[in-house]
Design a protein around this motif. Structure first.
Motif, mmCIF file in Angstrom:
data_model
loop_
_atom_site.group_PDB
_atom_site.id
_atom_site.type_symbol
_atom_site.label_atom_id
_atom_site.label_comp_id
_atom_site.label_asym_id
_atom_site.label_seq_id
_atom_site.Cartn_x
_atom_site.Cartn_y
_atom_site.Cartn_z
ATOM 1 N N LYS A 186 0.847 -1.203 0.000
ATOM 2 C CA LYS A 186 0.000 0.000 0.000
ATOM 3 C C LYS A 186 0.882 1.252 0.000
ATOM 4 O O LYS A 186 0.736 2.140 0.835
ATOM 5 C CB LYS A 186 -0.895 -0.057 1.241
ATOM 6 N N LEU A 187 1.783 1.324 -0.964
ATOM 7 C CA LEU A 187 2.769 2.390 -1.021
ATOM 8 C C LEU A 187 2.219 3.644 -1.692
ATOM 9 O O LEU A 187 1.378 3.564 -2.580
ATOM 10 C CB LEU A 187 3.999 1.921 -1.808
ATOM 11 N N SER A 188 2.744 4.770 -1.279
ATOM 12 C CA SER A 188 2.456 6.016 -1.992
ATOM 13 C C SER A 188 3.218 5.980 -3.316
ATOM 14 O O SER A 188 4.120 5.155 -3.516
ATOM 15 C CB SER A 188 2.917 7.217 -1.164
ATOM 16 N N THR A 189 2.896 6.884 -4.202
ATOM 17 C CA THR A 189 3.591 6.965 -5.477
ATOM 18 C C THR A 189 5.079 7.204 -5.259
ATOM 19 O O THR A 189 5.926 6.566 -5.881
ATOM 20 C CB THR A 189 2.983 8.087 -6.340
ATOM 21 N N LEU A 190 5.404 8.106 -4.357
ATOM 22 C CA LEU A 190 6.799 8.408 -4.071
ATOM 23 C C LEU A 190 7.520 7.182 -3.519
ATOM 24 O O LEU A 190 8.650 6.881 -3.927
ATOM 25 C CB LEU A 190 6.891 9.576 -3.094
ATOM 26 N N GLU A 191 6.892 6.457 -2.602
ATOM 27 C CA GLU A 191 7.506 5.250 -2.050
ATOM 28 C C GLU A 191 7.749 4.210 -3.141
ATOM 29 O O GLU A 191 8.803 3.570 -3.185
ATOM 30 C CB GLU A 191 6.620 4.640 -0.964
ATOM 31 N N ALA A 192 6.777 4.044 -4.027
ATOM 32 C CA ALA A 192 6.913 3.072 -5.114
ATOM 33 C C ALA A 192 8.071 3.450 -6.038
ATOM 34 O O ALA A 192 8.860 2.587 -6.441
ATOM 35 C CB ALA A 192 5.610 2.976 -5.902
ATOM 36 N N SER A 199 11.560 1.417 -6.497
ATOM 37 C CA SER A 199 11.993 1.005 -7.842
ATOM 38 C C SER A 199 13.448 1.390 -8.079
ATOM 39 O O SER A 199 14.243 0.579 -8.564
ATOM 40 C CB SER A 199 11.117 1.652 -8.908
ATOM 41 N N LEU A 200 13.771 2.622 -7.749
ATOM 42 C CA LEU A 200 15.144 3.082 -7.929
ATOM 43 C C LEU A 200 16.115 2.255 -7.087
ATOM 44 O O LEU A 200 17.193 1.877 -7.551
ATOM 45 C CB LEU A 200 15.253 4.567 -7.573
ATOM 46 N N ALA A 242 17.082 7.090 -5.001
ATOM 47 C CA ALA A 242 15.966 6.659 -4.159
ATOM 48 C C ALA A 242 15.921 7.479 -2.874
ATOM 49 O O ALA A 242 14.858 7.974 -2.480
ATOM 50 C CB ALA A 242 16.093 5.167 -3.832
ATOM 51 N N ILE A 243 17.059 7.640 -2.251
ATOM 52 C CA ILE A 243 17.124 8.402 -0.997
ATOM 53 C C ILE A 243 16.805 9.874 -1.236
ATOM 54 O O ILE A 243 16.140 10.510 -0.414
ATOM 55 C CB ILE A 243 18.489 8.188 -0.315
ATOM 56 N N GLU A 258 16.071 -3.796 4.971
ATOM 57 C CA GLU A 258 16.512 -5.184 4.736
ATOM 58 C C GLU A 258 15.903 -5.748 3.456
ATOM 59 O O GLU A 258 16.596 -6.408 2.674
ATOM 60 C CB GLU A 258 16.138 -6.078 5.915
ATOM 61 N N LEU A 259 14.621 -5.505 3.260
ATOM 62 C CA LEU A 259 13.963 -5.991 2.043
ATOM 63 C C LEU A 259 14.574 -5.335 0.807
ATOM 64 O O LEU A 259 14.907 -6.020 -0.170
ATOM 65 C CB LEU A 259 12.464 -5.705 2.087
ATOM 66 N N LEU A 260 14.711 -4.025 0.832
ATOM 67 C CA LEU A 260 15.263 -3.317 -0.320
ATOM 68 C C LEU A 260 16.679 -3.798 -0.635
ATOM 69 O O LEU A 260 17.024 -4.007 -1.800
ATOM 70 C CB LEU A 260 15.240 -1.803 -0.076
ATOM 71 N N GLU A 261 17.469 -3.989 0.395
ATOM 72 C CA GLU A 261 18.838 -4.500 0.180
ATOM 73 C C GLU A 261 18.813 -5.914 -0.385
ATOM 74 O O GLU A 261 19.639 -6.259 -1.215
ATOM 75 C CB GLU A 261 19.653 -4.450 1.471
#
Length: 179
Positions: free
Chosen positions: A99-105, A109-110, A119-120, A138-141
């Motif tokens: 349930k991510l915001s557009t910015l989070e998505a 992605s980046l 991304a940061i 952890e997930l992103l990494e």
């Protein structure tokens, strides 16, 4: 990397992270899909294999209320991608999976495409951006720079763990939401 937003004008303009990215000059408003299109209904998961397309043609986020848009209303072309499981850091859907915001998505992605600094940079434009990163680091990494098959294996392990221990996990899993 070029970032594009297709805005359906269905969200509160004050809370709309897509509009904020456009105002800040970090994204461009478009009416057409360009490059990789983030679509929670896609059968293909974003992976490092998509980086060349994203670098050449950009990433498009569809800024809409996914409670309103149906799965059938979006054309599923070759470059549509969904994100693997991640948890929202935004105040509206805090800790809810998918349930991510557009910015989070876009930031996710980046990150997955190994463009961590970009991304940061996006996450630093909102006061709760660090929350998204802390929840998902952890997930992103684990997804970063991986091929789709590897990402799907990681996602399956996470979903299996959540389903085995539902009372230990504060997050709800609702697949198919990006805004």
């Amino acid at each position: 990397m070029n970032i594009f937003i297709i805005d359906y004008n269905q969200d509160d303009p004050k809370k709309c992270t897509g509009k904020k990215l456009i105002r800040l000059g970090l994204a461009k408003l478009t009416r057409t899909e360009k490059g990789i299109v983030l679509n929670p209904y896609s059968n293909i998961t974003l992976s490092i294999d998509d980086k060349e397309i994203a670098l050449r043609n950009g990433i498009t986020a569809i800024d809409a209320s996914w409670n309103i848009i149906s799965q059938n209303s979006l054309a599923k072309r070759n470059n549509h991608r969904r994100l693997p499981i991640l948890f929202a850091g935004n105040p509206t859907h805090y800790a809810i999976a998918y349930k991510l915001s557009t910015l989070e998505a876009l930031a996710a992605s980046l990150y997955i495409l190994d463009e961590v600094k970009e991304a940061i940079k996006l996450l630093n434009t909102i006061k709760w951006g660090h929350t998204f990163l802390e929840l998902n680091r952890e997930l992103l990494e684990s997804y970063r720079g991986k091929k789709e098959k590897e990402i799907l294996e990681i996602e399956k392990e996470i979903l299996d763990k959540i389903l085995r221990e539902p009372t230990n996990n504060p997050a709800s899993v609702h697949r198919g939401n990006l805004t």
